[in-house]
Design a protein around this motif. Structure first.
Motif, short mmCIF file in Angstrom:
data_model
loop_
_atom_site.label_atom_id
_atom_site.label_comp_id
_atom_site.label_asym_id
_atom_site.label_seq_id
_atom_site.Cartn_x
_atom_site.Cartn_y
_atom_site.Cartn_z
N THR A 85 -62.51 0.73 13.49
CA THR A 85 -62.19 -0.22 14.55
C THR A 85 -61.20 0.37 15.56
N ASP A 86 -60.93 -0.40 16.61
CA ASP A 86 -60.03 0.02 17.68
C ASP A 86 -58.60 0.25 17.21
N GLU A 121 -62.70 8.20 22.08
CA GLU A 121 -61.32 7.70 21.99
C GLU A 121 -60.78 7.63 20.58
#
Length: 82
Positions: A6-7, A29
């Motif tokens: 996840t982020d 990212e």
């Protein structure tokens, strides 16, 4: 199910070397898990190693990739035979 990152990932680099199937790689990212290679460590370990080492607990099951234990075992067999 395959796992997902996840982020909340902080790019700490500890999960990638723990994956016996080489399913984890650096994304644009954050780290990403290739669901075609993720077996939740079935065939290698009793529990997913990436989840065990993640310091921020950002590797849940991917709800879009539901797989039975049998399917994960079959995937493991295909990956290790290749």
């Amino acid at each position: 199910m395959a796992l997902m990152i996840t982020d909340e990932c902080i790019n700490c680099d500890v999960c990638e070397p723990e994956c016996p199937n080489h399913a984890i790689s650096q994304g644009v990212e954050i780290y990403e898990i290739n669901p075609d290679l993720c077996t939740e460590c079935v065939g290698h370990f009793d529990e997913p190693q990436c989840q065990q080492v993640c310091p921020v607990d950002c590797i849940p099951l991917d709800p879009d990739r539901k797989e039975s234990q049998e399917a994960l075992q079959q995937k493991y067999l295909l990956i290790t035979q290749a």
